[in-house]
Design an enzyme around this catalytic site. Structure first.
Site, PDB file in Angstrom:
ATOM      1  N   GLU A   1       0.835  -1.215   0.000  1.00 22.26           N
ATOM      2  CA  GLU A   1       0.000   0.000   0.000  1.00 22.26           C
ATOM      3  C   GLU A   1       0.868   1.264   0.000  1.00 22.26           C
ATOM      4  OE1 GLU A   1      -2.286  -1.532   3.360  1.00 22.26           O
ATOM      5  OE2 GLU A   1      -4.112  -1.247   2.190  1.00 22.26           O
TER       6      GLU A   1
ATOM      7  N   GLU B   1      -3.565  -9.637   3.627  1.00 18.80           N
ATOM      8  CA  GLU B   1      -4.379  -9.340   4.810  1.00 18.80           C
ATOM      9  C   GLU B   1      -5.473 -10.376   5.041  1.00 18.80           C
ATOM     10  OE1 GLU B   1      -3.196  -7.160   2.701  1.00 18.80           O
ATOM     11  OE2 GLU B   1      -2.620  -5.308   3.717  1.00 18.80           O
TER      12      GLU B   1
END
Ligand code: 3H9
Length: 714
Positions: free
Chosen positions: A112, A132
């Protein structure tokens, strides 16, 4: 990456290379985005942005990888500012171009960060992903909004819902990476950082408008809504009972439907809901349990800096299903293997079966032709023990009979060099007794692989009374090389996994006599979250295997009800899938279980003989609780006896060897989730209901109720 000369021990530094500022992160081992790192990025970014001498900024890392994600250990604690999404918004909005220099494993929050930079330069062999979902989370710092904008919705759905990483090379093709850098002699003398600086200088020179991923728009079309529905259905089946995959899909859909900032706000809400859920707590526990397993307890770790024995050539005794799978494991890791069988026929059959299994891997695209031949060439067959004289390790995978094992080990002791480690793959038998048939008991231990050995991640490393530290540590390290989760356990009947499994199976067998059908039991356990029901599993692996092991243990023969249902199947020649019938029948499709009314009659008849009252009121809940509480109770005993040295080891074993649902964290973690008092109440109830022989509450559970401590933390 090598730290620069002026490197100091700060987690984040700002370094100047002419007009290019480098935000340099150094937070070993994997540069996780801890609070200090987030703070450091913000202050370095501010300094670089306000410095008139800086034209562009590079984000780079020290050590073995670019940032591998948020710091998972911080998730259970109060979140400290600056929060990651705010840090990344500052990168995105920066008035100067930012270039990420990527290598190693760029994961989660690390990816990210890269997506929030304006350009990405990567070493070709970099792996990038958003794992995740494997922690019961969704990417929470823009991943679900940025990746579909850059790579398209389909790639984003694939990567985010699977959590699997892709190579920089592949992502270059999808526009995620702007420049690929080859490592090594192709660019002699140039490091990734130098290339990224040159790239930054060129971008600054061009002076074009900064390309922000947040500003890319995704064209919404009908195809998208169908696609999202298909993925919802697919994941509802594949990731049964899990919340995070559905949240990932919803959030990616928001990237299509909503403006960037609104999508990011909703993503944060999904993230916080997932982060605070019991599923994510369990999956984070699983993550750390698997890593903690490698750390040996003090009793096994008395000497620092033990020299590990070099393991280059191994031998496997027995070319059956287990032996063949173990041979494949070693060949997959590049080790050469001598496969020993008693007859040429058995050997030829075993080698052919191995080739067939490699061909299956080839057909599934897991290996190519060259790899198949390379791996086969590493496995050499023999029928002669003398050929094992120079191997560093032998794994015995022969019949589960003590007499056979003792004889094999005595022979190995004669023929193998003195330094060689001798391991048994036994699932139940006493390694101490096996070790006594050699004159090197300090070099004998158990290496308990799980079928199929080339696929299952678990390796129980069974430390016998005399096993020395060098042998244990060598085999634990070897397990890691084989790609296994290796867990050190002590000696007892069935060690950790199978000893607990026999309590679980015992209850399933009792329930069959009490009137529950195989299908009722298996469906209840699948609905609870197990990958397969216990009876279908037994049919698949062969009912006779545990039967033979029970025959070897006279202590088990005292209770006529104990595994009586399974024994009845074996006595009737119903050994499972391999004979076309077991607890189920297998007709044309040899692998699909069909309900067989005849077995119900067999069980009800036997119940009458044994005086067991059959009941029509057995509920799914009763089945689930009886099987799972039996596991928890035995796990607590195993822990108290020191057979497992930490509760998290038991969870790692059940998650990787027995299909225990990851989002429930393992039996010890699950016990904490539902409450130890609930488990103990259940155990007492089953004791009163007439199952008194087995339902005695483990003392440790009683103690934990008093102390209020968690079982999974023991
Ligand atoms: C996330 O990023 C959420 C964001 O979207 C949003 C936030 C708002 N944190 O595995 P190894 C430790 S979620 C803390 O043995 P390898 C690990 O415990 C995160 N610690 O090495 C171990 O410690 P110890 C998304 C971490 O070379 C040591 O590092 N990212 C973290 O076999 C070495 O680990 C992930 O899920 C972490 N993020 O594999 C990536 N990662 O030595 C998780 C590692 O004390 N990490 N540690 O036992 C991995 O997949 C592997 O560790 C990695 C290295 C591939 C990086």
């Amino acid at each position: 990456m090598t730290p620069p000369q002026d490197h100091k021990k700060e987690p984040v530094q700002l370094l100047n290379h002419g007009s290019i500022a480098v935000i340099f992160i150094d937070n070993p081992p994997v540069n996780a985005l801890s609070h200090a790192v987030r703070q450091g990025i913000v202050s370095c970014l501010k300094a670089a942005e306000t410095d008139n001498n800086v034209d562009a900024i590079v984000v780079s890392c020290s050590g073995r990888t670019f940032i591998a994600g948020a710091d998972i250990s911080e998730f259970g604690q109060p979140a400290l500012e600056p929060h990651l999404p705010d840090v990344l918004a500052q990168l995105d909005e920066c008035s100067k171009p930012i270039i990420a220099a990527l290598f190693g494993t760029v994961l989660g929050g690390g990816f990210e960060v890269a997506l929030s930079c304006h350009y990405r330069v990567a070493l070709t062999n970099t792996n990038l992903g958003l794992p995740e979902v494997t922690l019961g989370l969704i990417p929470g710092a823009g991943g679900t909004q940025l990746l579909p904008r850059l790579a398209g919705v389909e790639i984003a759905l694939q990567m985010i819902t699977s959590g699997k990483a892709e190579t920089a090379k592949k992502l270059f093709e999808h526009g995620v990476i702007d420049l690929l850098v080859e490592q090594g002699p192709i660019n002699p003398g140039e490091t990734l950082l130098q290339q990224a600086i040159v790239f930054a200088q060129n971008i600054a020179k061009k002076g074009e408008k900064i390309r922000r991923v947040s500003e890319i728009s995704i064209h919404n079309n009908e195809h998208h809504s169908e696609l999202f529905d298909q993925w919802r259905k697919k994941l509802a089946k594949k990731a049964r009972g899990q919340n995070a995959p559905q949240c990932c899909i919803n959030s990616i859909e928001n990237a299509v439907l909503l403006p960037f900032n609104e999508g990011k706000k909703r993503e944060r809400e999904f993230f916080i809901t997932c982060r605070d859920s019991s599923q994510s707590v369990a999956m984070r526990h699983a993550f750390f349990a698997e890593r903690r397993a490698a750390k040996l307890p003090a009793a096994y770790d008395k000497t620092q800096n033990v020299t590990l024995l070099p393991i280059k050539q191994v031998a496997i005794v027995g070319a059956g299903t287990m032996g063949g799978g173990i041979a494949m494991c070693f060949a997959n890791a590049g080790l050469s293997v001598i496969l020993l069988e008693m007859s040429e026929d058995n050997l030829t059959r075993g080698l052919l079966a191995i080739r067939k299994r490699f061909e299956q891997a080839l057909n599934r695209g897991l290996i190519d032709h060259v790899q198949l031949e390379q791996r086969m060439s590493l496995i050499v067959g023999t029928c002669n023990y003398e050929d094992l004289s120079e191997v560093d390790l032998v794994v015995e995978a022969a019949f589960e009979t003590m007499a056979v094992k003792r004889q094999i080990f005595a022979t190995l002791d004669q023929v193998c060099k003195l330094e060689a480690i001798l391991a048994s793959n036994t699932s139940y038998l006493d390694i101490n007794e096996i070790a006594q048939s050699t004159a090197r008991s300090h070099k004998v231990l158990g290496m308990h692989f799980f079928a199929p050995a080339n696929i299952m991640k678990l390796l129980e490393v069974v430390c016998a009374d005399d096993t020395d530290e060098q042998t244990l540590k060598t085999v634990m390290a070897l397990g890691k090389k084989l790609g296994k989760i290796s867990v050190a356990v002590g000696v007892c009947y069935g060690f950790v996994g199978n000893r607990m499994y026999s309590c679980y199976g015992r209850e399933a067998n009792m329930l069959l006599l009490e009137g529950a059908s195989p299908d009722h039991i298996d469906t209840a356990m699948k609905n609870w979250g197990m990958a397969m029901g216990p009876l279908a599993v037994t049919d698949m692996s062969g009912i006779d295997i545990a039967y033979k092991a029970r025959q070897e243990n006279p202590a088990l023969k005292q209770d006529p009800l104990y595994f009586r249902a399974a024994d009845l199947m074996v006595e009737a020649g119903r050994l499972g899938q391999k004979t076309g019938a077991g607890f189920y029948r297998y007709d044309s499709d040899a692998r699909t279980p069909q309900v067989d009314e005849r077995v119900l009659a067999v069980f009800s008849n036997e119940a009458k003989i044994l005086g067991v009252v059959q009941r029509g009121d057995i509920t799914e809940k009763e089945i689930q609780n009886r099987l799972v509480f039996a596991l928890i109770n035995e796990g607590a005993r195993i822990l108290a006896e020191g057979i497992a040295t930490k509760a998290s080891d038991i969870d790692a074993i059940w998650l990787n060897g027995y299909g225990f649902p990851r989002h429930l964290g393992g039996p010890m973690c699950y016990a904490d989730e539902i409450g130890i008092d609930t488990v103990v109440e259940g155990i007492k109830l089953y004791q009163q209901q007439g199952n008194g022989l087995y339902w005695h509450t483990a003392q440790l559970l009683e103690q934990l109720i008093v102390s209020g401590e968690k079982l999974s933390q023991q």
